[in-house]
Write an enzyme that holds these catalytic residues in place. Structure first.
Site, PDB file in Angstrom:
ATOM      1  CE  LYS A   8      19.284  -2.736  13.168  1.00 18.85           C
ATOM      2  NZ  LYS A   8      20.408  -2.050  13.843  1.00 18.85           N
ATOM      3  N   PRO A  94      25.822  -8.211   5.850  1.00 18.27           N
ATOM      4  CG  PRO A  94      27.128  -6.221   5.671  1.00 18.27           C
ATOM      5  CD  PRO A  94      25.730  -6.720   5.138  1.00 18.27           C
ATOM      6  CB  VAL A  95      27.557 -11.938  10.074  1.00 13.83           C
ATOM      7  CG1 VAL A  95      27.376 -12.763  11.674  1.00 13.83           C
ATOM      8  CG2 VAL A  95      26.993 -12.755   8.874  1.00 13.83           C
ATOM      9  N   GLY A  98      25.660  -4.476  12.498  1.00 10.64           N
ATOM     10  CA  GLY A  98      24.611  -3.419  13.048  1.00 10.64           C
ATOM     11  C   GLY A  98      23.475  -3.160  12.117  1.00 10.64           C
ATOM     12  CG  MET A  99      24.198  -3.510   8.366  1.00 12.55           C
ATOM     13  SD  MET A  99      24.258  -3.198   6.543  1.00 12.55           S
ATOM     14  CE  MET A  99      22.930  -2.472   6.227  1.00 12.55           C
ATOM     15  N   GLY A 102      20.649 -11.106  11.344  1.00 10.38           N
ATOM     16  CA  GLY A 102      20.195 -12.326  12.044  1.00 10.38           C
ATOM     17  C   GLY A 102      18.599 -12.097  12.591  1.00 10.38           C
ATOM     18  CB  SER A 103      16.970  -9.044  14.126  1.00  9.01           C
ATOM     19  OG  SER A 103      17.714  -9.024  15.066  1.00  9.01           O
ATOM     20  CB  SER A 104      16.162  -9.123   8.792  1.00 11.24           C
ATOM     21  OG  SER A 104      15.348  -9.011   7.787  1.00 11.24           O
ATOM     22  CG  ASP A 134      17.462  -4.693  16.583  1.00 13.84           C
ATOM     23  OD1 ASP A 134      16.892  -3.855  17.434  1.00 13.84           O
ATOM     24  OD2 ASP A 134      18.676  -4.515  15.937  1.00 13.84           O
TER      25      ASP A 134
END
Ligand code: ATP
Length: 272
Positions: A8, A94-95, A98-99, A102-104, A134
């Site tokens: 995201k 990318p870890v 801000g994308m 981990g949440s996804s 998130d």
């Protein structure tokens, strides 16, 4: 079972205040993206042992320290089941960027487990929220306004979305760092202005309303972000902003052709 975990970006992120528990209250516009996405292989064994193992093709926290391990425990406990679960993550998002990677991944585990063993009355929302603010977004990854800590979600329909180019950085930024270094800038741009421009399909106007209250500290601390921003603007981007707590940049373009030529121009610059 194979499942894709989308990423995201935040097209808007206003920090409204601090809650009694120390978390920040935000108003955000999430835009889920199918590229980049992680790919998860999840294997369930009904042995009643409840052994959860998590590994990845990149060095990430393993097993119970990985958000996927926490998600597996949370959803199994809510369902009242104890299968053993083996999870392998092909990491493409990318870890600490801000994308929401981990949440996804965590949401993907909750979705896969419910697909196998039955849907919880709340669709897995509580299990998701117990893993991070998130995570609930990724249970139903559509463009959504997020309020509260980002978990009170309202899907938004009727948006026209411009071509988006993601520009990952080679360094991580932790989310707590971002929230510790918020700078007051008096930014008064509203989410409604951004939504109106996107609903009208006016990408030039929308690009003037991209806002991220976590960004000013990052622009100051990491000059490379300013340099990349300028390169993207020179390549035809309408505007460039940081997603979430960064450091990934995203750029909006007026059309696919300009976006693709900017992608090539940036790849050449990166190749040196
Ligand atoms: P967000 O945008 O949701 O705040 P982020 O995209 O900035 O998060 P992540 O990539 O989710 O950050 O990683 C944050 C931290 O979580 C990392 O430092 C990592 O060690 C840890 N982590 C645990 N599980 C995972 C996972 N499955 N994928 C990535 N990071 C994970």
């Amino acid at each position: 079972m194979k499942i894709a975990a989308p990423s995201k970006i935040n097209l808007y992120l206003r920090v409204c205040g601090t809650l009694p528990n120390g978390y920040h209250e935000i108003e955000t516009l999430f835009l889920p993206l199918s590229d980049p996405c992680d790919e998860l292989d999840i294997e369930f064994t009904e042995d009643g042992r409840g052994e959860i193992s998590v590994s990845s093709d990149l060095p990430l926290p393993r097993d119970g320290d990985n958000l996927c391990g926490r998600a597996a425990r949370a959803v199994c406990s809510a369902l009242g089941i104890t299968p053993s679960i083996r999870i392998f993550i092909r990491k493409r998002i990318p870890v600490a960027a801000g994308m929401g990677g981990g949440s996804s991944d965590a949401a993907a585990v909750i979705l896969a487990t419910q697909k196998r063993y039955g849907t919880l009355p709340d669709g897995g929302h509580a299990a998701a929220l117990s893993c991070g603010a998130d995570v609930p977004l990724f249970l139903h990854p559509v463009p959504s306004i997020g309020r509260g800590v980002g978990d009170r979600l309202e899907p938004v329909e009727g948006l026209h979305l411009p071509p988006v180019l993601i520009c990952p950085m080679r360094f991580p930024v932790s989310t707590p760092w971002g929230y510790r270094h918020i700078k007051q800038t008096g930014d008064s741009r509203t989410l409604n202005d951004l939504l109106s421009a996107l609903k009208a399909g006016n990408f030039t106007e929308a690009s003037t309303f991209l806002r991220n209250d976590l960004a000013p500290a990052l622009w100051d601390k990491f000059p490379i972000l300013q340099i990349r921003r300028q390169q993207l603007l020179n390549a035809g981007a309408l505007e460039v902003q940081i997603t979430g707590s960064g450091p990934t940049l995203y750029a909006l373009f007026p059309d696919e052709k300009t976006k693709e030529s900017a992608r090539r121009a940036l790849a050449e610059i990166e190749a040196g």
